[in-house]
Design a protein around this motif. Sequence first.
Motif, short mmCIF file in Angstrom:
data_model
loop_
_atom_site.label_atom_id
_atom_site.label_comp_id
_atom_site.label_asym_id
_atom_site.label_seq_id
_atom_site.Cartn_x
_atom_site.Cartn_y
_atom_site.Cartn_z
N GLN A 1 0.83 -1.19 0.00
CA GLN A 1 0.00 0.00 0.00
C GLN A 1 0.88 1.26 0.00
O GLN A 1 0.56 2.22 -0.69
CB GLN A 1 -0.91 -0.02 1.22
CG GLN A 1 -1.72 1.24 1.35
CD GLN A 1 -2.56 1.24 2.62
OE1 GLN A 1 -2.69 0.21 3.27
NE2 GLN A 1 -3.10 2.36 2.96
N LEU A 2 1.95 1.23 0.74
CA LEU A 2 2.82 2.40 0.82
C LEU A 2 3.50 2.68 -0.52
O LEU A 2 3.65 3.83 -0.92
CB LEU A 2 3.87 2.20 1.92
CG LEU A 2 4.81 3.37 2.16
CD1 LEU A 2 4.02 4.59 2.63
CD2 LEU A 2 5.84 3.00 3.20
N ASP A 3 3.91 1.62 -1.23
CA ASP A 3 4.61 1.79 -2.49
C ASP A 3 3.70 1.64 -3.70
O ASP A 3 4.17 1.40 -4.80
CB ASP A 3 5.74 0.76 -2.59
CG ASP A 3 6.82 1.02 -1.55
OD1 ASP A 3 7.00 2.19 -1.19
OD2 ASP A 3 7.46 0.05 -1.11
N ALA A 4 2.43 1.81 -3.51
CA ALA A 4 1.50 1.63 -4.63
C ALA A 4 1.65 2.75 -5.65
O ALA A 4 1.45 2.53 -6.84
CB ALA A 4 0.07 1.57 -4.11
N LYS A 5 2.00 3.94 -5.22
CA LYS A 5 2.13 5.07 -6.14
C LYS A 5 3.58 5.54 -6.17
O LYS A 5 4.19 5.77 -5.14
CB LYS A 5 1.23 6.21 -5.68
CG LYS A 5 1.26 7.39 -6.62
CD LYS A 5 0.34 8.50 -6.17
CE LYS A 5 0.42 9.61 -7.20
NZ LYS A 5 0.31 10.90 -6.61
N VAL A 7 6.28 8.24 -6.65
CA VAL A 7 6.38 9.70 -6.56
C VAL A 7 7.76 10.11 -7.07
O VAL A 7 8.77 9.68 -6.53
CB VAL A 7 6.17 10.18 -5.11
CG1 VAL A 7 6.32 11.68 -5.02
CG2 VAL A 7 4.82 9.74 -4.60
N TYR A 8 7.78 10.90 -8.13
CA TYR A 8 9.05 11.38 -8.68
C TYR A 8 9.40 12.73 -8.09
O TYR A 8 8.55 13.60 -7.92
CB TYR A 8 8.96 11.53 -10.19
CG TYR A 8 8.95 10.22 -10.94
CD1 TYR A 8 10.01 9.33 -10.81
CD2 TYR A 8 7.91 9.90 -11.78
CE1 TYR A 8 10.01 8.13 -11.50
CE2 TYR A 8 7.91 8.71 -12.49
CZ TYR A 8 8.97 7.84 -12.34
OH TYR A 8 8.98 6.66 -13.03
N GLU A 9 10.68 12.91 -7.79
CA GLU A 9 11.17 14.22 -7.38
C GLU A 9 11.87 14.86 -8.57
O GLU A 9 12.36 14.18 -9.46
CB GLU A 9 12.14 14.06 -6.21
CG GLU A 9 11.47 13.53 -4.97
CD GLU A 9 12.44 13.35 -3.81
OE1 GLU A 9 13.62 13.70 -3.97
OE2 GLU A 9 12.00 12.88 -2.77
N PHE A 10 11.93 16.15 -8.57
CA PHE A 10 12.58 16.93 -9.63
C PHE A 10 11.98 16.69 -11.00
O PHE A 10 12.66 16.80 -12.01
CB PHE A 10 14.09 16.64 -9.67
CG PHE A 10 14.79 16.87 -8.37
CD1 PHE A 10 14.95 18.14 -7.88
CD2 PHE A 10 15.26 15.79 -7.64
CE1 PHE A 10 15.60 18.35 -6.68
CE2 PHE A 10 15.90 16.00 -6.44
CZ PHE A 10 16.07 17.27 -5.95
N GLY A 11 10.74 16.30 -11.08
CA GLY A 11 10.10 16.08 -12.37
C GLY A 11 10.39 14.73 -12.98
O GLY A 11 10.22 14.55 -14.18
N GLY A 12 10.85 13.79 -12.20
CA GLY A 12 11.12 12.45 -12.71
C GLY A 12 12.43 12.36 -13.46
O GLY A 12 13.29 13.24 -13.36
N PRO A 13 12.61 11.30 -14.23
CA PRO A 13 13.87 11.11 -14.95
C PRO A 13 14.17 12.24 -15.93
O PRO A 13 15.32 12.67 -16.06
CB PRO A 13 13.66 9.79 -15.69
CG PRO A 13 12.59 9.09 -14.94
CD PRO A 13 11.72 10.14 -14.37
N LEU A 14 13.17 12.75 -16.61
CA LEU A 14 13.39 13.85 -17.56
C LEU A 14 13.85 15.11 -16.83
O LEU A 14 14.77 15.80 -17.27
CB LEU A 14 12.12 14.12 -18.36
CG LEU A 14 12.23 15.18 -19.43
CD1 LEU A 14 13.25 14.77 -20.47
CD2 LEU A 14 10.88 15.42 -20.08
N GLY A 15 13.22 15.41 -15.70
CA GLY A 15 13.62 16.58 -14.93
C GLY A 15 15.02 16.45 -14.36
O GLY A 15 15.80 17.41 -14.37
#
Length: 91
Positions: A1-5, A7-15
């Motif tokens: 449940q905790l890792d179901a979503k 969450v990217y920081e800095f806009g994900g890999p592209l960012g």
Amino acid sequence: QLDAKVVYEFGGPLGAALIMIVSHALVYYLYASHAYYDGGLPLPAPGQGAMPWARGLVRRMAADCVPTPQAAALYFGFLGWMFASCALMPG
């Protein structure tokens, strides 16, 4: 449940890739501003095209921004030390 979503920081890999590229380009831009334009904006001279100006700037920076043998030895020595420390030391 905790890792179901995810969450990217800095806009994900592209960012993150954009931050890595832009931050290094900014350092070179600031160097060019300081070294060649007395702290002013590095822009083409009036009547000069952008591509010839950019090629000349890159050529000058490629010649001036080469590390000295001492700096290269220090950098690669540090990398070697970090590799050996990571491979041989516990923890």
